[in-house]
Design a protein around this motif. Structure first.
Motif, PDB file in Angstrom:
ATOM      1  N   SER A  60      47.137  40.328  36.720  1.00  0.00           N
ATOM      2  CA  SER A  60      46.611  38.992  36.980  1.00  0.00           C
ATOM      3  C   SER A  60      46.326  38.855  38.460  1.00  0.00           C
ATOM      4  O   SER A  60      47.130  39.280  39.301  1.00  0.00           O
ATOM      5  N   GLY A  61      45.196  38.243  38.779  1.00  0.00           N
ATOM      6  CA  GLY A  61      44.833  38.041  40.178  1.00  0.00           C
ATOM      7  C   GLY A  61      43.475  37.385  40.296  1.00  0.00           C
ATOM      8  O   GLY A  61      42.918  36.905  39.308  1.00  0.00           O
ATOM      9  N   LEU A  62      42.953  37.352  41.493  1.00  0.00           N
ATOM     10  CA  LEU A  62      41.643  36.755  41.699  1.00  0.00           C
ATOM     11  C   LEU A  62      40.614  37.838  41.957  1.00  0.00           C
ATOM     12  O   LEU A  62      40.927  38.902  42.521  1.00  0.00           O
ATOM     13  N   GLN A  63      39.403  37.583  41.541  1.00  0.00           N
ATOM     14  CA  GLN A  63      38.333  38.547  41.765  1.00  0.00           C
ATOM     15  C   GLN A  63      38.031  38.643  43.261  1.00  0.00           C
ATOM     16  O   GLN A  63      37.880  37.636  43.949  1.00  0.00           O
ATOM     17  N   LEU A  64      37.929  39.875  43.751  1.00  0.00           N
ATOM     18  CA  LEU A  64      37.632  40.087  45.160  1.00  0.00           C
ATOM     19  C   LEU A  64      36.304  39.449  45.541  1.00  0.00           C
ATOM     20  O   LEU A  64      36.133  38.965  46.665  1.00  0.00           O
ATOM     21  N   ARG A  83      32.412  44.028  44.227  1.00  0.00           N
ATOM     22  CA  ARG A  83      31.907  42.868  43.477  1.00  0.00           C
ATOM     23  C   ARG A  83      31.992  43.060  41.967  1.00  0.00           C
ATOM     24  O   ARG A  83      31.553  42.201  41.211  1.00  0.00           O
ATOM     25  N   HIS A  84      32.558  44.177  41.525  1.00  0.00           N
ATOM     26  CA  HIS A  84      32.691  44.406  40.089  1.00  0.00           C
ATOM     27  C   HIS A  84      33.619  43.357  39.481  1.00  0.00           C
ATOM     28  O   HIS A  84      34.622  42.971  40.098  1.00  0.00           O
ATOM     29  N   PRO A  85      33.314  42.857  38.280  1.00  0.00           N
ATOM     30  CA  PRO A  85      34.133  41.786  37.672  1.00  0.00           C
ATOM     31  C   PRO A  85      35.609  42.129  37.526  1.00  0.00           C
ATOM     32  O   PRO A  85      36.458  41.236  37.568  1.00  0.00           O
ATOM     33  N   GLN A  86      35.936  43.423  37.339  1.00  0.00           N
ATOM     34  CA  GLN A  86      37.334  43.814  37.146  1.00  0.00           C
ATOM     35  C   GLN A  86      38.039  44.199  38.447  1.00  0.00           C
ATOM     36  O   GLN A  86      39.213  44.574  38.407  1.00  0.00           O
ATOM     37  N   THR A  87      37.361  44.117  39.569  1.00  0.00           N
ATOM     38  CA  THR A  87      38.029  44.400  40.844  1.00  0.00           C
ATOM     39  C   THR A  87      38.727  43.128  41.288  1.00  0.00           C
ATOM     40  O   THR A  87      38.093  42.147  41.666  1.00  0.00           O
ATOM     41  N   ILE A  88      40.047  43.154  41.202  1.00  0.00           N
ATOM     42  CA  ILE A  88      40.823  41.952  41.502  1.00  0.00           C
ATOM     43  C   ILE A  88      41.907  42.263  42.538  1.00  0.00           C
ATOM     44  O   ILE A  88      42.340  43.411  42.682  1.00  0.00           O
ATOM     45  N   LEU A  89      42.324  41.222  43.239  1.00  0.00           N
ATOM     46  CA  LEU A  89      43.502  41.287  44.089  1.00  0.00           C
ATOM     47  C   LEU A  89      44.657  40.777  43.240  1.00  0.00           C
ATOM     48  O   LEU A  89      44.781  39.578  42.985  1.00  0.00           O
TER      49      LEU A  89
END
Length: 263
Positions: free
Chosen positions: A145-149, A193-199
């Motif tokens: 769980s996190g926010l999208q970069l 910017r990929h949708p699954q790249t998250i912090l």
């Protein structure tokens, strides 16, 4: 016709630069081959650059990595790499449960940013159940769980000349005679910017644990595990990777790993 699944390993085989010609057996097994100026290193670097460009041409920038169901999570996320940073600033943040932590977004942006962990957690979030593939050969499915970069990049307003995102981390790694070296990693703006790249600040419905990178780690689901930096101190937008470490784009890359760890 079956879909053509192009990945880095298969492409290396198809162009005749397969691992069978060199004994890839560990992080330091190829120190001689992979040292600066080595012809083997030069060939592998050229192959890596070629496969990166081919994958960018043939694979949709927004194509998702496979996601799984909750029932397929059978163990906790396996810690790897450094698991307990001793950086003084990090220890202070850890003592106050990261209440004083602030993520800096800087470099080639019009609007440098600074966020507390609470502010990041209050932003729109994404949850995904994905498989972590380690270069050592193991894998592990976990819920992140996190926010999208991309949200932070949009808020910071990335300048046109920026090409890469560099993650500066609190942890360090032993580099032999060089002593301890600060860990860093980088990706291009396509993966950033990929949708699954998250912090990520959560794992398996719990706050991210110290061993897995608290307070914040990046998840780049279409790349190998060593690309997913933990203990993130700051994020920097840059036009070139040459000023950092040995200029290869990451700690492990400086010691022979490929910069593009696509799977």
């Amino acid at each position: 016709m079956k879909s053509f699944a192009l990945n880095r390993r298969r492409f290396l085989t198809s162009v005749g630069i397969a691992a069978s010609t060199v004994p890839f057996a560990g992080c330091d097994a190829l120190d001689g081959f992979l040292s600066g100026g080595s012809p083997v290193r030069d060939v592998l670097a050229t192959a890596n650059s070629l496969t990166y460009r081919v994958q960018r041409m043939l694979i949709d920038a927004d194509k998702l990595a496979p996601e799984f169901s909750s029932s397929e999570i059978r163990q906790g996320q396996r810690p790897n790499g450094s698991t307990d940073p001793n950086d003084e600033a990090y220890l202070a943040h850890r003592t106050d449960n990261f209440a004083s932590y602030r993520l800096q977004v800087q470099g080639l942006v019009e609007k440098p940013l600074s966020y507390s962990l609470a502010e990041l957690q209050n932003m729109p979030s994404r949850t995904q159940i994905t498989r972590h593939d380690c270069v050592e050969g193991w894998s592990c499915i976990a819920k992140w769980s996190g926010l999208q970069l991309s949200q932070l990049l949009d808020e910071a307003k990335v300048k046109p000349e920026a090409r890469f995102v560099v993650f500066h981390c609190f942890d360090s790694m032993n580099a032999g005679l060089a002593g301890n070296v600060g860990y860093y990693e980088s990706i291009d703006l396509v993966d950033a910017r990929h949708p699954q790249t998250i912090l990520a600040y959560g794992c398996n419905d719990q706050p991210l644990q110290i061993a897995n990178g608290a307070p914040l780690r990046v998840r780049i689901e279409r790349q190998l595990g060593y690309k997913m930096a933990k203990y993130i101190r700051s994020i920097e937008l840059v036009s070139t990777l040459s000023p950092f470490g040995k200029g290869k784009g990451g700690f492990w890359e400086d010691y022979g790993y490929d910069w593009y760890g696509g799977i």
